[in-house]
Design a protein around this motif. Structure first.
Motif, PDB file in Angstrom:
ATOM      1  N   GLU A   1       0.799  -1.224   0.000  1.00  0.00           N
ATOM      2  CA  GLU A   1       0.000   0.000   0.000  1.00  0.00           C
ATOM      3  C   GLU A   1       0.833   1.277   0.000  1.00  0.00           C
ATOM      4  OE1 GLU A   1      -4.059   1.604   2.158  1.00  0.00           O
ATOM      5  OE2 GLU A   1      -3.616  -0.526   1.944  1.00  0.00           O
ATOM      6  N   HIS A   2       2.069   1.182   0.432  1.00  0.00           N
ATOM      7  CA  HIS A   2       2.921   2.374   0.471  1.00  0.00           C
ATOM      8  C   HIS A   2       3.806   2.502  -0.770  1.00  0.00           C
ATOM      9  CE1 HIS A   2       5.368  -0.914   1.947  1.00  0.00           C
ATOM     10  NE2 HIS A   2       6.452  -0.206   1.671  1.00  0.00           N
ATOM     11  N   MET A   3       3.688   1.541  -1.726  1.00  0.00           N
ATOM     12  CA  MET A   3       4.554   1.535  -2.907  1.00  0.00           C
ATOM     13  C   MET A   3       3.754   1.700  -4.198  1.00  0.00           C
ATOM     14  SD  MET A   3       7.618   1.077  -1.650  1.00  0.00           S
ATOM     15  CE  MET A   3       8.519   0.674  -3.143  1.00  0.00           C
ATOM     16  N   GLU A   4       4.313   2.458  -5.123  1.00  0.00           N
ATOM     17  CA  GLU A   4       3.738   2.592  -6.469  1.00  0.00           C
ATOM     18  C   GLU A   4       4.821   2.208  -7.464  1.00  0.00           C
ATOM     19  OE1 GLU A   4       0.524   4.503  -9.122  1.00  0.00           O
ATOM     20  OE2 GLU A   4       0.586   4.536  -6.955  1.00  0.00           O
ATOM     21  N   CYS A   5       4.452   1.421  -8.467  1.00  0.00           N
ATOM     22  CA  CYS A   5       5.449   0.925  -9.419  1.00  0.00           C
ATOM     23  C   CYS A   5       4.969   1.099 -10.854  1.00  0.00           C
ATOM     24  CB  CYS A   5       5.748  -0.553  -9.183  1.00  0.00           C
ATOM     25  SG  CYS A   5       6.188  -0.953  -7.483  1.00  0.00           S
ATOM     26  N   VAL A   6       5.922   1.305 -11.754  1.00  0.00           N
ATOM     27  CA  VAL A   6       5.647   1.406 -13.186  1.00  0.00           C
ATOM     28  C   VAL A   6       6.459   0.332 -13.892  1.00  0.00           C
ATOM     29  CG1 VAL A   6       5.688   2.885 -15.214  1.00  0.00           C
ATOM     30  CG2 VAL A   6       5.346   3.886 -12.959  1.00  0.00           C
ATOM     31  N   GLY A   7       5.866  -0.361 -14.858  1.00  0.00           N
ATOM     32  CA  GLY A   7       6.581  -1.424 -15.558  1.00  0.00           C
ATOM     33  C   GLY A   7       6.374  -1.386 -17.060  1.00  0.00           C
ATOM     34  N   VAL A   8       7.388  -1.832 -17.811  1.00  0.00           N
ATOM     35  CA  VAL A   8       7.302  -1.907 -19.277  1.00  0.00           C
ATOM     36  C   VAL A   8       7.844  -3.256 -19.742  1.00  0.00           C
ATOM     37  CG1 VAL A   8       7.480   0.568 -19.654  1.00  0.00           C
ATOM     38  CG2 VAL A   8       9.565  -0.792 -19.560  1.00  0.00           C
ATOM     39  N   PRO A   9       7.290  -3.808 -20.809  1.00  0.00           N
ATOM     40  CA  PRO A   9       7.787  -5.087 -21.331  1.00  0.00           C
ATOM     41  C   PRO A   9       9.118  -4.906 -22.057  1.00  0.00           C
ATOM     42  CG  PRO A   9       6.041  -4.248 -22.745  1.00  0.00           C
ATOM     43  CD  PRO A   9       6.118  -3.324 -21.562  1.00  0.00           C
ATOM     44  N   ILE A  10       9.913  -5.971 -22.077  1.00  0.00           N
ATOM     45  CA  ILE A  10      11.183  -5.996 -22.790  1.00  0.00           C
ATOM     46  C   ILE A  10      11.116  -7.091 -23.858  1.00  0.00           C
ATOM     47  CG2 ILE A  10      13.674  -6.379 -22.603  1.00  0.00           C
ATOM     48  CD1 ILE A  10      12.713  -3.797 -21.280  1.00  0.00           C
ATOM     49  N   PHE A  11      11.582  -6.751 -25.070  1.00  0.00           N
ATOM     50  CA  PHE A  11      11.495  -7.674 -26.204  1.00  0.00           C
ATOM     51  C   PHE A  11      12.885  -8.045 -26.720  1.00  0.00           C
ATOM     52  CE2 PHE A  11       7.716  -5.035 -26.090  1.00  0.00           C
ATOM     53  CZ  PHE A  11       6.681  -5.951 -26.220  1.00  0.00           C
ATOM     54  N   ASP A  12      12.976  -9.222 -27.373  1.00  0.00           N
ATOM     55  CA  ASP A  12      14.249  -9.646 -27.960  1.00  0.00           C
ATOM     56  C   ASP A  12      14.218  -9.497 -29.472  1.00  0.00           C
ATOM     57  OD1 ASP A  12      12.687 -11.734 -28.906  1.00  0.00           O
ATOM     58  OD2 ASP A  12      13.630 -13.279 -27.661  1.00  0.00           O
TER      59      ASP A  12
END
Length: 251
Positions: A197-208
């Motif tokens: 609840e105290h953390m916010e995260c952003v993510g993106v995919p990685i491609f080969d």
């Protein structure tokens, strides 16, 4: 150290052409690199003969990167360990964003954290290398899911025991699918305090080089009301593309 002038010019020509999506005419190459026409012509003919360049014959002849240059590049990429590329990229990303950055892969319906890099003044996160977390409430997991079809997402969701880890956690497959649709549209995924609840995260995919998703990169920090996570996502999207390109991905 003695540098062979012709070899040097050949590489400079290929580097210049590689930066041009539409190809370059010989006159443009001579002008940009200050190479005499006769020398440039001989080099171009040789590179085309070796399959390093291709010729587009139109009103004027233009040159583009050839299939053999592509094969050599792919050989370099295939012989490199992914961690050799990911680790320094994460370090640079963490320093730039001043956030803890992760690289994770999908294992069933879980995310496994493979690499982690923290800034100089790190925020404590519970995730460590080797940790597994659910795919449905992590930005890494949702970023990877965003590369899949809805049928595949629902198939994975069917194996998930949705639990409300926090008051913001998605609790069913339909909510997850709608969230992933938004992630696809934006090009990045958000963990909006869904795991901690105290953390916010952003993510993106990685491609080969095969344009296959091999994992995802995320940036995590303490949640702040005044932080623009959409802007952060846009930055991470650009950096993620750079990492994918270093792995051979061609958009």
């Amino acid at each position: 150290m003695k540098i062979n002038r012709t070899t040097e010019r050949s590489i400079q020509i290929m580097q210049l052409i590689a930066k041009s999506g539409e190809g370059l005419e010989m006159d443009e190459i001579c002008e940009k690199l200050s190479i005499p026409r006769t020398s440039c012509y001989d080099i171009l003919v040789t590179l085309v003969h070796m399959g390093m360049l291709e010729v587009n014959t139109g009103i004027k002849r233009s040159y583009k990167i050839g299939i053999n240059a592509y094969r050599i590049g792919m050989s370099y990429t295939n012989n490199r360990n992914i961690s050799e590329i990911i680790a320094p990229a994460l370090k640079g990303l963490s320093k730039e964003l001043q956030k803890t950055c992760f690289f994770g892969v999908l294992e069933g319906n879980k995310i496994v954290y493979i690499s982690k890099c923290e800034p100089e003044n790190p925020i404590i996160t519970t995730a460590t290398i080797g940790t597994k977390n659910p795919v449905y409430n992590t930005s890494l997991g949702k970023a990877i899911l965003s590369t899949m079809s809805e049928d595949k997402i629902r198939s994975i969701a069917g194996e998930i025991d949705f639990k409300p880890v926090t008051r913001f956690t998605l609790t069913d497959a339909d909510a997850l699918v709608e969230n992933i649709k938004l992630s696809k549209k934006r090009g990045f995924a958000l963990d909006e305090r869904e795991l901690e609840e105290h953390m916010e995260c952003v993510g993106v995919p990685i491609f080969d080089e095969k344009r296959e998703c091999i994992g995802a990169v995320s940036a995590s920090s303490l949640y702040r009301k005044d932080e623009d996570y959409i802007a952060l996502g846009e930055i991470l999207k650009k950096r993620g593309l750079e990492i994918s390109k270093s792995l051979g991905f061609m958009p």
